[in-house]
Design an enzyme around this catalytic site. Structure first.
Site, PDB file in Angstrom:
ATOM      1  CE  LYS A 173      -3.955   1.788   2.698  1.00  0.00           C
ATOM      2  NZ  LYS A 173      -4.812   1.529   3.879  1.00  0.00           N
ATOM      3  CB  SER A 225      -8.364   0.379   5.770  1.00  0.00           C
ATOM      4  OG  SER A 225      -9.130   1.529   5.594  1.00  0.00           O
ATOM      5  CB  SER A 268      -8.177   3.224   2.876  1.00  0.00           C
ATOM      6  OG  SER A 268      -7.371   2.627   3.879  1.00  0.00           O
TER       7      SER A 268
HETATM    8  N1  GLN Z   1     -13.502   3.386   6.357  1.00  0.00           N
HETATM    9  C1  GLN Z   1     -12.572   3.795   7.369  1.00  0.00           C
HETATM   10  C2  GLN Z   1     -12.465   5.298   7.382  1.00  0.00           C
HETATM   11  O1  GLN Z   1     -12.793   5.897   6.389  1.00  0.00           O
HETATM   12  C3  GLN Z   1     -11.270   3.155   7.059  1.00  0.00           C
HETATM   13  C4  GLN Z   1     -10.093   3.711   7.753  1.00  0.00           C
HETATM   14  C5  GLN Z   1      -8.895   2.825   7.714  1.00  0.00           C
HETATM   15  O2  GLN Z   1      -8.963   1.709   8.222  1.00  0.00           O
HETATM   16  N2  GLN Z   1      -7.795   3.320   7.198  1.00  0.00           N
HETATM   17  O3  GLN Z   1     -12.074   5.869   8.361  1.00  0.00           O
END
Ligand code: GLN
EC number: 6.3.5.7
Length: 482
Positions: free
Chosen positions: A76, A175, A151
């Site tokens: 990532k 995420s 994400s």
């Molecule tokens: N959907 C979560 C957010 O938008 C995901 C965040 C994450 O785990 N990086 O905060």
């Protein structure tokens, strides 16, 4: 391609295939497919081929071979790899090249893994669809009109499309697990403190974990055992022994006790997804597990607590991107304050700005007690509830997400529904316990994920439970037609 990471490693060690051949296969695949999937932001072809040649030489030497020997891995774009970009999919960090390796990358390199490149994501890991990326939206390999989740959408999509064998994502509020569920792959959010975060860009420091992702449980266990453990560069890592998860992997889970929290099967859950998870629970029953319903009423407040704590920490962590030390700087400014304001206004996207503003608000004088402190109190209560339930059960099971992948663009304007889809996954970040998402069904041609959660540092148990399910089913072997 039909490789598994553990299988391929053995093929390489038995000299049935050269590392260079493997890397070429994957680079070709990325070359021909990624224009459709858009998982990668940067493909490190030259570095990967160079490393492959070195490893082919090492193979015929007496040197000790690492635990990830020759396996192609995607990363990532918020985890630093020396010499490669680390943009967090933001205009703010466009063109930024990381001068050092994150600790997990150091370990991957020591263990002879091959890094294929850096992956698309939601900007600064804020989002559930990769649509907040400044650069592009990644597509779900199962249906290119759908989001891959986020994400870590690039990570999940790169695996589902067979453009990598292992991947690293980050999980602050689901995420790793949510995109794993939506793309039909395996994703682990380890215990807080299990894997070093040194070199990953901070979002919510009391929530963030780097999470290993793979196409099956054994591969996920393999990556985890090679990167987990104490790291003196990250003082939040714990001095708790890391088991050789792949050596102790067993599908004999007879006598284990699993709790099914009724709060996670109620309103808002797609009825077909629910059916898949219920069928999956039957598989555990058949495998000799005792299933009992249970209640986790306080955990339903996790989502509210998460969005307050996560935004508060993000507003503080992202203060460093000021247009002065590094990152994007506005072309046109009058003085220092103007540099900050314009660079941040132009460099960050809307979702990131919204979180910074929300976070600044909940931390501000007069509101701190009402929001932030209250969220911390709720967090403590939720933690206690989890600790108590874990005295009764070895693990708890629920769906990973309320629904399957949604259409690109569908939820972009409806933030609340996007936030609500994190309902089942954020409790593990709020409490710090580990959770794994594994494929457990299909609805209208799209994968469904099931989440298994256990007590702190019991990743071994998660792997065994997940492995036993995998051995009894075929969901992890399904491939998108792409
Ligand atoms: N959907 C979560 C957010 O938008 C995901 C965040 C994450 O785990 N990086 O905060």
């Amino acid at each position: 391609m039909n490789f598994t990471a553990h299988g391929l490693k053995n093929m390489i060690l038995n000299r049935e295939i050269k590392v260079e051949e493997v890397v070429k296969l994957y680079l070709d695949r990325i070359d021909s497919l990624d224009c459709k999937v858009d998982a990668y932001l940067y493909v490190s072809s030259e570095e990967a081929l160079k490393r492959a040649k070195e490893l082919d030489k090492k193979l015929v030497s007496n040197e000790k071979k690492g635990g990830l020997f020759g396996i192609p891995i995607s990363i990532k774009d918020n985890i630093s790899v020396a010499g490669m970009q680390n943009t967090c999919a933001s205009k703010m960090l466009k063109g930024y090249i990381s001068p050092y390796d994150a600790s997990v990358i150091e370990r991957i390199k020591q263990e002879d893994g091959i890094i294929l490149g850096k992956l698309n994501m939601d900007e600064f890991a804020m989002g559930s669809s990769t649509e907040t990326s400044y650069f592009k939206t990644t597509k779900n390999p199962w249906n290119l009109e759908m989001v891959p989740g986020g994400s870590s959408g690039g990570s999940a999509a790169s695996l589902a499309a067979d453009e990598a064998l292992l991947s690293l994502g980050t999980d602050t509020g689901g995420s790793v697990r949510q995109p794993a569920a939506l793309c039909g792959v395996v994703g682990l959010k380890p215990t807080y403190g299990r894997i070093s975060r040194y070199g990953s860009v901070a979002f919510g420091s009391t929530l963030d974990q780097i999470g290993p992702m793979a196409k099956n449980v054994e591969d996920c266990a393999l990556l985890t055992e090679n990167i987990a453990g104490l790291d003196n560069k990250d003082f939040t890592t714990a001095d708790v022994k890391v088991s050789e998860y792949t050596n102790i992997l067993t599908d004999d889970i007879r006598g284990k006790k699993i709790g099914i929290p009724k709060e996670y099967f109620g309103e808002g859950l797609n009825s077909d997804v629910k059916k898949c998870v219920e069928k999956a629970i039957d598989v555990f029953r058949q495998n000799g597990v005792k299933i009992e319903y249970c209640a986790l009423p306080l955990s339903t407040y996790s989502l509210a607590a998460y969005y307050i704590i996560g935004c508060a920490e993000a507003s503080s962590n992202l203060a460093r991107f000021d247009g002065i030390r590094y990152g994007y700087r506005s072309k046109d400014y009058a003085d220092a304050i103007d540099i900050y304001t314009k660079s941040r206004s132009e460099g960050f996207g809307d979702e990131v700005k919204k979180r910074i503003m929300l976070g600044t608000y909940v931390l501000s004088k007069g509101y701190y007690d009402e929001y932030y402190k209250k969220a911390l109190k709720a967090r403590n209560l939720i933690k206690r509830e989890f600790v108590d339930i874990m005295k009764k059960f070895d693990a708890i099971i629920c769906p990973t997400t309320t629904d399957t992948a949604f259409k690109i663009g569908e939820k972009q304007k409806d933030n609340i529904s996007m936030y609500l889809s994190d309902l089942y996954i954020v409790p593990s970040n709020v409490t710090g316990v580990p959770s794994i998402s594994i494929p457990c069904g299909m609805v209208n041609g799209l994968p469904v994920g099931m989440q298994i959660t256990s007590n702190y540092f019991r990743e071994d148990l998660l792997f065994n439970l997940a492995y036993s399910f995998e051995q009894s089913t075929n969901w992890h072997n399904l491939k998108p037609n792409i």
